[in-house]
Write a protein that holds these residues in place. Structure first.
Motif, PDB file in Angstrom:
ATOM      1  N   THR A  99       0.533  12.162  -7.681  1.00 58.53           N
ATOM      2  CA  THR A  99       0.602  12.807  -6.357  1.00 58.53           C
ATOM      3  C   THR A  99       2.054  13.113  -6.014  1.00 58.53           C
ATOM      4  O   THR A  99       2.947  12.309  -6.306  1.00 58.53           O
ATOM      5  N   VAL A 100       2.249  14.257  -5.418  1.00 64.93           N
ATOM      6  CA  VAL A 100       3.606  14.580  -4.949  1.00 64.93           C
ATOM      7  C   VAL A 100       3.571  14.592  -3.420  1.00 64.93           C
ATOM      8  O   VAL A 100       2.768  15.317  -2.823  1.00 64.93           O
ATOM      9  N   TRP A 101       4.381  13.751  -2.795  1.00 66.80           N
ATOM     10  CA  TRP A 101       4.408  13.674  -1.333  1.00 66.80           C
ATOM     11  C   TRP A 101       5.525  14.567  -0.808  1.00 66.80           C
ATOM     12  O   TRP A 101       6.614  14.594  -1.390  1.00 66.80           O
ATOM     13  N   ASP A 102       5.261  15.276   0.275  1.00 66.58           N
ATOM     14  CA  ASP A 102       6.364  16.080   0.829  1.00 66.58           C
ATOM     15  C   ASP A 102       7.367  15.141   1.524  1.00 66.58           C
ATOM     16  O   ASP A 102       7.075  13.956   1.766  1.00 66.58           O
ATOM     17  N   ALA A 103       8.543  15.685   1.817  1.00 63.94           N
ATOM     18  CA  ALA A 103       9.639  14.846   2.334  1.00 63.94           C
ATOM     19  C   ALA A 103       9.243  14.143   3.629  1.00 63.94           C
ATOM     20  O   ALA A 103       9.552  12.957   3.828  1.00 63.94           O
ATOM     21  N   ALA A 104       8.509  14.831   4.534  1.00 56.40           N
ATOM     22  CA  ALA A 104       8.140  14.236   5.829  1.00 56.40           C
ATOM     23  C   ALA A 104       7.220  13.041   5.605  1.00 56.40           C
ATOM     24  O   ALA A 104       7.375  11.976   6.236  1.00 56.40           O
ATOM     25  N   THR A 105       6.231  13.202   4.680  1.00 53.27           N
ATOM     26  CA  THR A 105       5.306  12.091   4.414  1.00 53.27           C
ATOM     27  C   THR A 105       6.057  10.916   3.778  1.00 53.27           C
ATOM     28  O   THR A 105       5.829   9.747   4.141  1.00 53.27           O
ATOM     29  N   GLN A 106       6.926  11.239   2.835  1.00 52.82           N
ATOM     30  CA  GLN A 106       7.711  10.160   2.195  1.00 52.82           C
ATOM     31  C   GLN A 106       8.478   9.372   3.261  1.00 52.82           C
ATOM     32  O   GLN A 106       8.497   8.146   3.255  1.00 52.82           O
ATOM     33  N   ARG A 107       9.074  10.121   4.200  1.00 53.53           N
ATOM     34  CA  ARG A 107       9.856   9.470   5.251  1.00 53.53           C
ATOM     35  C   ARG A 107       8.949   8.594   6.135  1.00 53.53           C
ATOM     36  O   ARG A 107       9.303   7.459   6.481  1.00 53.53           O
ATOM     37  N   GLU A 108       7.764   9.139   6.430  1.00 58.62           N
ATOM     38  CA  GLU A 108       6.816   8.376   7.264  1.00 58.62           C
ATOM     39  C   GLU A 108       6.456   7.051   6.570  1.00 58.62           C
ATOM     40  O   GLU A 108       6.471   5.974   7.180  1.00 58.62           O
ATOM     41  N   PHE A 109       6.140   7.150   5.272  1.00 58.57           N
ATOM     42  CA  PHE A 109       5.748   5.932   4.521  1.00 58.57           C
ATOM     43  C   PHE A 109       6.902   4.929   4.467  1.00 58.57           C
ATOM     44  O   PHE A 109       6.726   3.729   4.666  1.00 58.57           O
ATOM     45  N   LEU A 110       8.120   5.477   4.197  1.00 60.01           N
ATOM     46  CA  LEU A 110       9.277   4.572   4.095  1.00 60.01           C
ATOM     47  C   LEU A 110       9.585   3.913   5.441  1.00 60.01           C
ATOM     48  O   LEU A 110       9.990   2.750   5.500  1.00 60.01           O
ATOM     49  N   THR A 111       9.353   4.660   6.531  1.00 56.06           N
ATOM     50  CA  THR A 111       9.588   4.078   7.860  1.00 56.06           C
ATOM     51  C   THR A 111       8.633   2.897   8.083  1.00 56.06           C
ATOM     52  O   THR A 111       9.028   1.839   8.598  1.00 56.06           O
ATOM     53  N   ILE A 112       7.375   3.116   7.673  1.00 54.88           N
ATOM     54  CA  ILE A 112       6.402   2.010   7.845  1.00 54.88           C
ATOM     55  C   ILE A 112       6.844   0.800   7.020  1.00 54.88           C
ATOM     56  O   ILE A 112       6.850  -0.348   7.506  1.00 54.88           O
ATOM     57  N   ILE A 113       7.248   1.071   5.770  1.00 57.77           N
ATOM     58  CA  ILE A 113       7.696  -0.039   4.914  1.00 57.77           C
ATOM     59  C   ILE A 113       8.893  -0.756   5.574  1.00 57.77           C
ATOM     60  O   ILE A 113       8.943  -1.988   5.638  1.00 57.77           O
ATOM     61  N   ASP A 114       9.808   0.038   6.114  1.00 61.04           N
ATOM     62  CA  ASP A 114      11.004  -0.521   6.753  1.00 61.04           C
ATOM     63  C   ASP A 114      10.611  -1.397   7.952  1.00 61.04           C
ATOM     64  O   ASP A 114      11.071  -2.539   8.099  1.00 61.04           O
TER      65      ASP A 114
ATOM     66  N   GLY B 180       0.820  -1.218   0.000  1.00 62.27           N
ATOM     67  CA  GLY B 180       0.000   0.000   0.000  1.00 62.27           C
ATOM     68  C   GLY B 180       0.851   1.265   0.000  1.00 62.27           C
ATOM     69  O   GLY B 180       0.655   2.162  -0.832  1.00 62.27           O
ATOM     70  N   TYR B 181       1.843   1.297   0.913  1.00 62.19           N
ATOM     71  CA  TYR B 181       2.658   2.520   0.999  1.00 62.19           C
ATOM     72  C   TYR B 181       3.601   2.654  -0.192  1.00 62.19           C
ATOM     73  O   TYR B 181       3.847   3.761  -0.674  1.00 62.19           O
ATOM     74  N   ALA B 182       4.117   1.526  -0.703  1.00 65.28           N
ATOM     75  CA  ALA B 182       4.991   1.617  -1.877  1.00 65.28           C
ATOM     76  C   ALA B 182       4.185   2.115  -3.083  1.00 65.28           C
ATOM     77  O   ALA B 182       4.635   2.989  -3.833  1.00 65.28           O
ATOM     78  N   THR B 183       2.969   1.585  -3.247  1.00 65.31           N
ATOM     79  CA  THR B 183       2.127   2.024  -4.378  1.00 65.31           C
ATOM     80  C   THR B 183       1.834   3.525  -4.254  1.00 65.31           C
ATOM     81  O   THR B 183       1.911   4.266  -5.244  1.00 65.31           O
ATOM     82  N   SER B 184       1.536   3.959  -3.022  1.00 63.96           N
ATOM     83  CA  SER B 184       1.246   5.392  -2.827  1.00 63.96           C
ATOM     84  C   SER B 184       2.456   6.238  -3.239  1.00 63.96           C
ATOM     85  O   SER B 184       2.319   7.253  -3.929  1.00 63.96           O
ATOM     86  N   LEU B 185       3.637   5.805  -2.803  1.00 64.93           N
ATOM     87  CA  LEU B 185       4.849   6.595  -3.125  1.00 64.93           C
ATOM     88  C   LEU B 185       5.106   6.639  -4.634  1.00 64.93           C
ATOM     89  O   LEU B 185       5.667   7.610  -5.139  1.00 64.93           O
ATOM     90  N   LEU B 186       4.688   5.573  -5.326  1.00 64.25           N
ATOM     91  CA  LEU B 186       4.962   5.495  -6.769  1.00 64.25           C
ATOM     92  C   LEU B 186       3.929   6.240  -7.627  1.00 64.25           C
ATOM     93  O   LEU B 186       4.099   6.345  -8.828  1.00 64.25           O
ATOM     94  N   ARG B 187       2.847   6.701  -6.994  1.00 64.02           N
ATOM     95  CA  ARG B 187       1.783   7.331  -7.802  1.00 64.02           C
ATOM     96  C   ARG B 187       2.325   8.554  -8.533  1.00 64.02           C
ATOM     97  O   ARG B 187       2.946   9.438  -7.937  1.00 64.02           O
TER      98      ARG B 187
END
Ligand code: ADP
Length: 398
Positions: free
Chosen positions: A202-217, A192-199
């Motif tokens: 949509t442009v995600w700000d750096a903080a949101t990108q980091r949040e999503f990547l942390t969840i993936i990690d 879910g989070y990887a798909t969101s980041l790849l959309r």
């Protein structure tokens, strides 16, 4: 039939349905001996399988003269063989007289039919009297009742095997359901989070990108831990998990684990009560895994409860206890918690596979130690580990 006789036969036939098969046979032959004299008896059995033709003694009893012969039922082997191969009753009287009664066995063999085996019941009278025709119906009755008791034994064994198989099948079903769920949940997050980041829209700000990547990690770590547990448990089950034994100072290891766990679970409060401990030969990493797992369980199943770890040297062992003041484990589940895949039912809120305590037990046993659990509902749970101090010659994989 006279009342007294009727009572006797009723009591005799009642013996076959009471208690475990050996005590039922004991009771039946004790009752039979009131009307049919014998010194010793033995039941022999041969399985109907090719290559298996030696009769095996499955029950022997000495009640009269020659009692010491109970364990050694070789006196009846010959007649048992003949009865089993002919399927007929047989009487063998001593060939020559002797002063020694034990050297004058009067043998009576009766065939026994089991569902997948053949057998013989052999009575012996040392020094007589000979078996007369009027004695035989009681012996035949004894054989018939004995066969019923042994049939019941077979049935009981089959039921126990069936229950075990059913329980295993149930565990496997539960395991597949749990594992599918446990693998699916982190994968769902990762996807879910990887798909969101790849959309691309949509442009995600750096903080949101980091949040999503942390969840993936984090979810990937969770998946790796789960797969490691599965692999460990199957290697431990087959004895393929190599242990690396080195001198280990347990208090240091425990402090390291507590520190690691406390940084991961800030709410965890652990008090340590450790005396001076001698170094032992142990696998640092695997024992650390045991302690981490016990603390992890306390966090999961006794949330908010303080945990006390005690360690002391006693005789030739180190005794460790991990105690929480959580809800405890219901007593009916206690015998099973160290089994592979066993989880106390109804814990939907906690992730788990039922592998943790199984792995703990296998690792402790690989250290020639023991692990046990004590619990009282509402009062908490204590895991007790005993590890031997002297490990001479045990430095290798057991
Ligand atoms: P898992 O945690 O993956 O379910 P474990 O083998 O570690 O598997 O534990 C088996 C079961 O024992 C758990 O499902 C839980 O019900 C029970 N249990 C373990 N530790 C505790 C504890 N400290 N307090 C209460 N229950 C516990």
């Amino acid at each position: 039939m006279a009342n007294e006789q009727l009572e006797y036969f009723t009591a005799l036939s009642n013996t076959i349905s009471k208690g475990e098969w050996k005590s039922a046979l004991d009771a039946m032959f004790v009752a039979l001996r009131k009307r049919f004299v014998f010194d010793n008896l033995a039941i022999y059995r041969v399985d109907n399988e090719p290559g298996r033709n030696l009769p095996e003694v499955i029950y022997a009893r000495a009640v009269g003269r020659g009692k010491s012969r109970e364990a050694d039922a070789s006196w009846g082997e010959n007649i048992a063989n003949q009865v089993i191969s002919s399927g007929r009753m047989m009487i063998l009287s001593p060939e020559k007289p002797s002063e020694d009664r034990i050297a004058m066995p009067y043998l009576l063999g009766l065939p026994l039919d089991f569902p997948v085996a053949k057998g013989a019941l052999v009575f012996v009278r040392f020094g007589g009297p000979p078996y007369l025709d009027e004695h035989l119906p009681m012996a035949v009755l004894g054989a018939a009742l004995g066969a019923r008791i042994l049939e019941r034994r077979q049935l009981q064994e089959q039921i126990a095997l069936f229950e075990q198989a059913r329980y295993r099948a149930q565990l496997q079903d539960d395991f597949i359901a749990t594992i599918s769920h446990d693998l699916h949940t982190p994968l769902g997050f990762i996807k879910g989070y990887a798909t969101s980041l790849l959309r691309s829209d949509t442009v995600w700000d750096a903080a949101t990108q980091r949040e999503f990547l942390t969840i993936i990690d984090e979810e990937t770590d969770h998946l790796i831990a789960l797969i490691d547990r599965l692999l460990d448990s199957s290697r431990l089950q087959t004895g393929m998990l190599a242990m690396d034994f080195q001198p280990v100072v347990l208090d240091k290891l425990i402090r390291d684990v507590v520190q690691r766990m406390s940084s991961r679970c800030p709410d965890l409060s652990v008090s340590l009560k450790m005396g001076k401990l001698p170094a032992i030969q142990a696998d640092n990493v695997r024992l650390g895994q045991v302690f981490e797992n016990l603390l992890d369980n306390a966090v999961k199943y006794a949330p908010g409860s303080p945990v006390t770890i005690r360690a002391e040297a006693r005789d030739q062992a180190i005794v460790l206890t991990f105690s929480d003041r959580g809800p405890g484990i219901p007593v009916e589940h206690l015998p099973y918690v160290f089994e592979r895949f066993y989880r106390v039912p109804g814990q939907t809120s906690q992730r788990g596979t039922g592998l943790g305590l199984f792995i703990c037990k296998q690792i402790v046993q690989a250290h020639h130690g023991q692990i046990a659990v004590e619990t009282a509902p509402g009062k908490g749970t204590t895991f007790r580990i005993e590890l031997p101090v002297s490990q001479e010659g045990k430095g290798k994989q057991p």
